[in-house]
Enzyme design. Structure first.
Site, mmCIF file in Angstrom:
data_model
loop_
_atom_site.group_PDB
_atom_site.id
_atom_site.type_symbol
_atom_site.label_atom_id
_atom_site.label_comp_id
_atom_site.label_asym_id
_atom_site.label_seq_id
_atom_site.Cartn_x
_atom_site.Cartn_y
_atom_site.Cartn_z
ATOM 1 N N ASP B 110 0.861 -1.186 0.000
ATOM 2 C CA ASP B 110 0.000 0.000 0.000
ATOM 3 C C ASP B 110 0.896 1.233 0.000
ATOM 4 O O ASP B 110 1.258 1.776 1.044
ATOM 5 C CB ASP B 110 -0.937 -0.004 1.203
ATOM 6 C CG ASP B 110 -2.130 0.917 0.980
ATOM 7 O OD1 ASP B 110 -2.138 1.668 -0.017
ATOM 8 O OD2 ASP B 110 -3.061 0.882 1.806
ATOM 9 N N ILE B 111 1.279 1.658 -1.206
ATOM 10 C CA ILE B 111 2.270 2.722 -1.350
ATOM 11 C C ILE B 111 1.672 3.979 -1.985
ATOM 12 O O ILE B 111 2.267 5.037 -1.930
ATOM 13 C CB ILE B 111 3.498 2.245 -2.160
ATOM 14 C CG1 ILE B 111 3.129 1.893 -3.604
ATOM 15 C CG2 ILE B 111 4.131 1.015 -1.484
ATOM 16 C CD1 ILE B 111 4.336 1.564 -4.492
ATOM 17 N N LYS B 112 0.509 3.865 -2.607
ATOM 18 C CA LYS B 112 -0.207 5.012 -3.192
ATOM 19 C C LYS B 112 0.715 5.964 -3.947
ATOM 20 O O LYS B 112 0.615 7.182 -3.800
ATOM 21 C CB LYS B 112 -1.011 5.748 -2.110
ATOM 22 C CG LYS B 112 -2.136 4.871 -1.506
ATOM 23 C CD LYS B 112 -3.092 5.666 -0.649
ATOM 24 C CE LYS B 112 -4.244 4.822 -0.140
ATOM 25 N NZ LYS B 112 -3.856 3.759 0.808
ATOM 26 N N ARG B 113 1.580 5.424 -4.773
ATOM 27 C CA ARG B 113 2.477 6.260 -5.561
ATOM 28 C C ARG B 113 1.744 6.819 -6.772
ATOM 29 O O ARG B 113 0.735 6.256 -7.225
ATOM 30 C CB ARG B 113 3.697 5.459 -6.017
ATOM 31 C CG ARG B 113 4.557 4.887 -4.883
ATOM 32 C CD ARG B 113 5.104 5.963 -3.961
ATOM 33 N NE ARG B 113 6.149 5.459 -3.081
ATOM 34 C CZ ARG B 113 6.018 5.248 -1.773
ATOM 35 N NH1 ARG B 113 4.867 5.480 -1.167
ATOM 36 N NH2 ARG B 113 7.048 4.819 -1.066
#
Lengths: 323, 323
Positions: B110-113
């Site tokens: 879950d890095i939401k880049r």
């Protein structure tokens, strides 16, 4: 935003150098020069190419920082370039930020983070606000950034923790409003039922997020990212967001010119800082002076000299259009 | 998305455990048990509290993974929690991902880049597509993620590199569409001139981004994040996005119930995976069995047992509402 504005005034240079290394931008002999050291230090052979490149990125950045620290106010390392190398790259990123700060540069971490409130609070640790490990020298600050970029898509509760951390640490943030890439129009330019565009609505949110953090020089701690590739929109946003400092990507390699960014400054010539990455850190490739047989040291000297010359040329280019 | 869907089928469990440690979630004696080791290994005293917590996070995650690997298909470590600790935390993150993969779990980073095209390509290195360091065992993959979350605000050219990397590596991505937090309405729910909402427009983009990557089980490699806190919208999005698998946060601690997520599954009971973080990994705090005088080992056993029981309860809760 006072510290950044004062650094710009001291150098008379509203530009920031993007430290965005890639394998192609670092002379091959610089990378090769670390082969033995990495072979000794990194146990798993699979990790060696990335570790070697990460060390080379730091040396390359160091040469550039040494060459430009007296003429530019700020650098903006793009963390994606370092994350591409895995954790070894992340180490090179924080070392770069720390080295730049130690040379008096204001460091904008281009991390574009954004998440829901409790998670955003964890990301805000980038600004050094985390409680644990606070010592006599103040809160623990492992990232060494003076500002970070953030993504607004999750709304206010994803931004508030960054504003609080920035305020506590005398730092700043920049929220994406109008990005410089071709597809940015797909969401940002959508027309709303109320008449304005999505990015204008975001602009109003950003201006509001900064309320209560306006500094001595009229700008708040919440800046906006506004691409140089949208000059007319930038001019209109400048009027719409009187307390919001602009970080302007897209100059140089992406096609934006000094004329395109002129409207993003305020009447006093403040209000914006313009980024160039490849145009500065890759300037060595256009000098004609590079040779594959050069030593690593000579190649780094070439990188440094070309970066300094390009940074001076950019500074003078921007000065020529400023009010 | 085939690998995830098959893992869900094998466990008959459409849930994912969020590995989002915080200082408060890890029993104090577990953290304390690493004090001597860290004092020996970490030179700079200022770095020790974060390094100690990072090691404790990994041990805590390991205990949880060992306890749940046979009953859940996937885990979702939230990188923000690890980045809060600086580079030492990032190491704990990748070690956690690697450990989970080695136990057969599908790992959603879950890095939401999200960034412009050339930068997104660097971030896509999270999916292991980076060219350098490719060896006999395939491309270099230092992050050990099977999927990552991405932010859509920059549009198609910021997503395409992730889709390409995912396709090359048999991995997946999940783009934010409708997030679970209270402020998500500020941008995502805005009504467009054409009549639909911003999140619906993003939903249409996401469905399009997945075209050409639809797998054996009807879903593409581009999933969507749709919060459990918006059940009606989730139901409508399920119909609007027939080839888009949903990652559903917001169940449990954030208030979403099994009934709220029921509409996010398709007619065959596929199409979504529901995340719970604190409700599973922090379940030990509600058992009444914890004591400050327990050994670190006993405390980890309690964490593990409580997590397993909570994961079983969640699985059964979801099974009860599925078609």
């Amino acid at each position: 935003m006072d510290r950044l504005i004062e650094a710009i005034a001291a150098t008379q240079n509203p530009s920031v150098v993007g430290l965005d290394p890639t394998e192609a931008l670092v002379p091959a002999q610089v990378v090769a020069s670390f082969a033995d050291e990495i072979a000794d230090e990194v146990e798993d052979a699979a990790d060696r190419p990335a570790a070697q490149l990460a060390v080379a990125y730091f040396e390359y950045n160091r040469a550039i920082i040494d060459a430009i620290a007296d003429i530019v106010p700020a650098v903006k390392p793009q963390i994606a370039m370092y994350e591409a190398l895995g954790p070894a790259g992340v180490d090179a990123y924080t070392m770069t930020c720390e080295y730049a700060q130690s040379h008096g540069l204001y460091v904008i971490g281009d991390i574009k983070r954004g998440d829901i409130g409790s998670t955003a609070a964890a990301y805000a640790g980038h600004l050094g606000g985390v409680a644990f490990g606070a010592g006599e020298s103040g809160p623990y600050d492992p990232w060494h950034e003076d500002a970070v970029t953030v993504n607004p898509y999750l709304g206010t509760d994803g931004i508030t923790p960054f504003v609080e951390a920035a305020t506590a640490a005398d730092k700043d943030i920049f929220a994406l409003v109008r990005t410089s890439n071709p597809s940015s129009s797909e969401i940002q330019e959508l027309e709303l039922a109320g008449g304005c565009r999505v990015y204008e609505h975001v602009a109003d949110l950003v201006e509001r997020w900064g309320q209560g953090t306006v500094g001595q020089h009229r700008y708040s701690r919440v800046g906006a990212v506004v691409g140089a590739t949208h000059p007319e929109e930038g001019r209109a946003l400048r009027a719409r967001m009187p307390h919001t400092f602009f970080l302007v990507p897209g100059y140089g390699a992406q096609g934006g010119t000094a004329r395109d960014v002129a409207g993003m400054f305020d009447d006093a010539g403040s209000g914006a800082i313009v980024n160039s990455s490849r145009g500065i850190i890759g300037a060595w490739r256009k000098t004609g002076a590079y040779s594959e047989t050069m030593s690593a040291e000579s190649a780094l000297d070439l990188v440094a000299d070309a970066a300094r010359n390009a940074a001076i040329a950019m500074r003078d280019d921007l000065r020529a259009v400023m009010p």
